[in-house]
Every structure is written in C-alpha cells, then in structure tokens.
Design a protein around this motif. Structure first.
Motif, PDB file in Angstrom:
ATOM      1  N   MET A  22       0.821  -1.188   0.000  1.00 52.28           N
ATOM      2  CA  MET A  22       0.000   0.000   0.000  1.00 52.28           C
ATOM      3  C   MET A  22       0.870   1.258   0.000  1.00 52.28           C
ATOM      4  SD  MET A  22      -3.101   1.100   0.179  1.00 52.28           S
ATOM      5  CE  MET A  22      -4.147   2.320   0.837  1.00 52.28           C
ATOM      6  N   ALA A  23       1.906   1.267   0.815  1.00 53.72           N
ATOM      7  CA  ALA A  23       2.765   2.453   0.891  1.00 53.72           C
ATOM      8  C   ALA A  23       3.542   2.662  -0.406  1.00 53.72           C
ATOM      9  CB  ALA A  23       3.726   2.334   2.063  1.00 53.72           C
ATOM     10  N   THR A  24       3.864   1.574  -1.087  1.00 51.10           N
ATOM     11  CA  THR A  24       4.606   1.722  -2.340  1.00 51.10           C
ATOM     12  C   THR A  24       3.751   2.335  -3.433  1.00 51.10           C
ATOM     13  OG1 THR A  24       4.056  -0.525  -3.009  1.00 51.10           O
ATOM     14  CG2 THR A  24       6.135  -0.217  -1.845  1.00 51.10           C
ATOM     15  N   VAL A  25       2.438   2.242  -3.296  1.00 51.80           N
ATOM     16  CA  VAL A  25       1.533   2.852  -4.264  1.00 51.80           C
ATOM     17  C   VAL A  25       1.111   4.237  -3.807  1.00 51.80           C
ATOM     18  CG1 VAL A  25      -0.694   2.623  -5.403  1.00 51.80           C
ATOM     19  CG2 VAL A  25       0.685   0.608  -4.982  1.00 51.80           C
ATOM     20  N   ALA A  26       0.902   4.404  -2.521  1.00 55.30           N
ATOM     21  CA  ALA A  26       0.384   5.669  -1.988  1.00 55.30           C
ATOM     22  C   ALA A  26       1.380   6.819  -2.152  1.00 55.30           C
ATOM     23  CB  ALA A  26       0.014   5.509  -0.519  1.00 55.30           C
ATOM     24  N   ARG A  27       2.640   6.554  -1.967  1.00 55.31           N
ATOM     25  CA  ARG A  27       3.638   7.619  -2.051  1.00 55.31           C
ATOM     26  C   ARG A  27       3.707   8.255  -3.444  1.00 55.31           C
ATOM     27  NH1 ARG A  27       8.276   5.363   0.251  1.00 55.31           N
ATOM     28  NH2 ARG A  27       7.367   5.918   2.236  1.00 55.31           N
ATOM     29  N   PRO A  28       3.849   7.456  -4.521  1.00 49.58           N
ATOM     30  CA  PRO A  28       3.857   8.084  -5.859  1.00 49.58           C
ATOM     31  C   PRO A  28       2.536   8.778  -6.198  1.00 49.58           C
ATOM     32  CG  PRO A  28       4.753   5.882  -5.992  1.00 49.58           C
ATOM     33  CD  PRO A  28       4.201   6.042  -4.613  1.00 49.58           C
ATOM     34  N   LEU A  50       6.764 -13.132  -9.167  1.00 50.88           N
ATOM     35  CA  LEU A  50       6.909 -12.241 -10.320  1.00 50.88           C
ATOM     36  C   LEU A  50       7.256 -10.801  -9.934  1.00 50.88           C
ATOM     37  CD1 LEU A  50       3.899 -13.378 -12.514  1.00 50.88           C
ATOM     38  CD2 LEU A  50       6.314 -13.823 -12.900  1.00 50.88           C
ATOM     39  N   MET A  51       7.135 -10.451  -8.675  1.00 48.69           N
ATOM     40  CA  MET A  51       7.385  -9.065  -8.258  1.00 48.69           C
ATOM     41  C   MET A  51       8.791  -8.577  -8.603  1.00 48.69           C
ATOM     42  SD  MET A  51       4.790  -7.470  -7.172  1.00 48.69           S
ATOM     43  CE  MET A  51       5.624  -6.089  -6.449  1.00 48.69           C
ATOM     44  N   PRO A  52       9.861  -9.322  -8.293  1.00 42.86           N
ATOM     45  CA  PRO A  52      11.187  -8.831  -8.664  1.00 42.86           C
ATOM     46  C   PRO A  52      11.367  -8.692 -10.179  1.00 42.86           C
ATOM     47  CG  PRO A  52      11.381 -10.618  -7.081  1.00 42.86           C
ATOM     48  CD  PRO A  52       9.947 -10.540  -7.488  1.00 42.86           C
ATOM     49  N   VAL A  53      10.760  -9.600 -10.923  1.00 38.63           N
ATOM     50  CA  VAL A  53      10.844  -9.533 -12.383  1.00 38.63           C
ATOM     51  C   VAL A  53      10.148  -8.275 -12.883  1.00 38.63           C
ATOM     52  CG1 VAL A  53      10.198 -10.691 -14.523  1.00 38.63           C
ATOM     53  CG2 VAL A  53      10.957 -12.036 -12.569  1.00 38.63           C
ATOM     54  N   ALA A  54       8.972  -8.002 -12.352  1.00 31.08           N
ATOM     55  CA  ALA A  54       8.226  -6.808 -12.756  1.00 31.08           C
ATOM     56  C   ALA A  54       8.994  -5.539 -12.396  1.00 31.08           C
ATOM     57  CB  ALA A  54       6.860  -6.801 -12.084  1.00 31.08           C
ATOM     58  N   ARG A  55       9.626  -5.534 -11.236  1.00 33.90           N
ATOM     59  CA  ARG A  55      10.401  -4.366 -10.818  1.00 33.90           C
ATOM     60  C   ARG A  55      11.584  -4.138 -11.755  1.00 33.90           C
ATOM     61  NH1 ARG A  55      11.068  -5.649  -5.310  1.00 33.90           N
ATOM     62  NH2 ARG A  55       8.884  -5.286  -4.981  1.00 33.90           N
ATOM     63  N   ARG A  56      12.269  -5.220 -12.124  1.00 36.84           N
ATOM     64  CA  ARG A  56      13.415  -5.101 -13.029  1.00 36.84           C
ATOM     65  C   ARG A  56      12.986  -4.658 -14.425  1.00 36.84           C
ATOM     66  NH1 ARG A  56      15.606 -10.400 -12.975  1.00 36.84           N
ATOM     67  NH2 ARG A  56      14.884 -10.628 -10.877  1.00 36.84           N
ATOM     68  N   SER A  99       3.326   2.504 -10.694  1.00 32.42           N
ATOM     69  CA  SER A  99       3.268   1.835  -9.389  1.00 32.42           C
ATOM     70  C   SER A  99       1.907   1.194  -9.173  1.00 32.42           C
ATOM     71  CB  SER A  99       3.595   2.813  -8.269  1.00 32.42           C
ATOM     72  OG  SER A  99       2.577   3.779  -8.134  1.00 32.42           O
ATOM     73  N   GLY A 100       0.853   1.822  -9.682  1.00 33.30           N
ATOM     74  CA  GLY A 100      -0.471   1.217  -9.580  1.00 33.30           C
ATOM     75  C   GLY A 100      -0.576  -0.065 -10.388  1.00 33.30           C
ATOM     76  N   ILE A 101       0.034  -0.066 -11.555  1.00 37.81           N
ATOM     77  CA  ILE A 101       0.024  -1.277 -12.386  1.00 37.81           C
ATOM     78  C   ILE A 101       0.813  -2.392 -11.715  1.00 37.81           C
ATOM     79  CG2 ILE A 101       0.862  -2.235 -14.578  1.00 37.81           C
ATOM     80  CD1 ILE A 101       0.108   0.490 -15.841  1.00 37.81           C
ATOM     81  N   ARG A 102       1.980  -2.058 -11.166  1.00 38.15           N
ATOM     82  CA  ARG A 102       2.778  -3.076 -10.472  1.00 38.15           C
ATOM     83  C   ARG A 102       2.091  -3.558  -9.196  1.00 38.15           C
ATOM     84  NH1 ARG A 102       6.539   0.421 -12.129  1.00 38.15           N
ATOM     85  NH2 ARG A 102       6.736   1.366 -10.078  1.00 38.15           N
ATOM     86  N   ALA A 103       1.235  -2.732  -8.596  1.00 37.79           N
ATOM     87  CA  ALA A 103       0.522  -3.134  -7.380  1.00 37.79           C
ATOM     88  C   ALA A 103      -0.553  -4.174  -7.672  1.00 37.79           C
ATOM     89  CB  ALA A 103      -0.103  -1.916  -6.715  1.00 37.79           C
TER      90      ALA A 103
END
Length: 68
Positions: free
Chosen positions: A1-7, A54-60, A26-30
């Motif tokens: 939640m915080a990773t989406v709320a901040r941006p 899949l989260m690390p892959v999506a981040r990269r 960030s919303g799409i990655r969430a």
C-alpha cells in the motif's frame, strides 16, 4: 500500500508528466500482489506464491520498459 500511496500523493501535489507516469506505473505493479492476495484467499496458494515470485521480475522490467 505504501509503495503505491507515495507516488500517488506526489503526483497529486505536483501533476507533472514524470510523476504521473511513476504513479500509474506503481499502480500497475501493485496489481500483482493484489491478484496474489485474491488467489490466496480463494485457496490457490501455489498460484499466489507464483504471482508473488513475479514481483522482482516486474520491478526489473519496469526500469527498462515503461508500464504505461
């Protein structure tokens, strides 16, 4: 939640194209952890674990290719 709320908060305060793109990305990655929670709640725990993997892959990939 915080990773989406901040941006999203930054984009709301200063709606520049760069900040809006970061907020949308960030919303799409969430969506990945959201889908994992929903799958886990439905009883598909292996699917949820696979989605979370899949989260690390999506981040990269988001550093190389824009999600928006």
């Amino acid at each position: 939640m915080a990773t989406v709320a901040r941006p999203l908060a930054h984009a709301a305060l200063n709606p520049s194209p760069y900040l809006l793109q970061r907020a949308v990305g960030s919303g799409i990655r969430a969506m990945i952890p959201l889908q994992a929670v929903l799958a886990s709640r439905a009883g598909a725990h292996r699917t949820a674990a696979g989605l979370l993997a899949l989260m690390p892959v999506a981040r990269r990939l988001s550093r190389k290719v824009s999600a928006t």
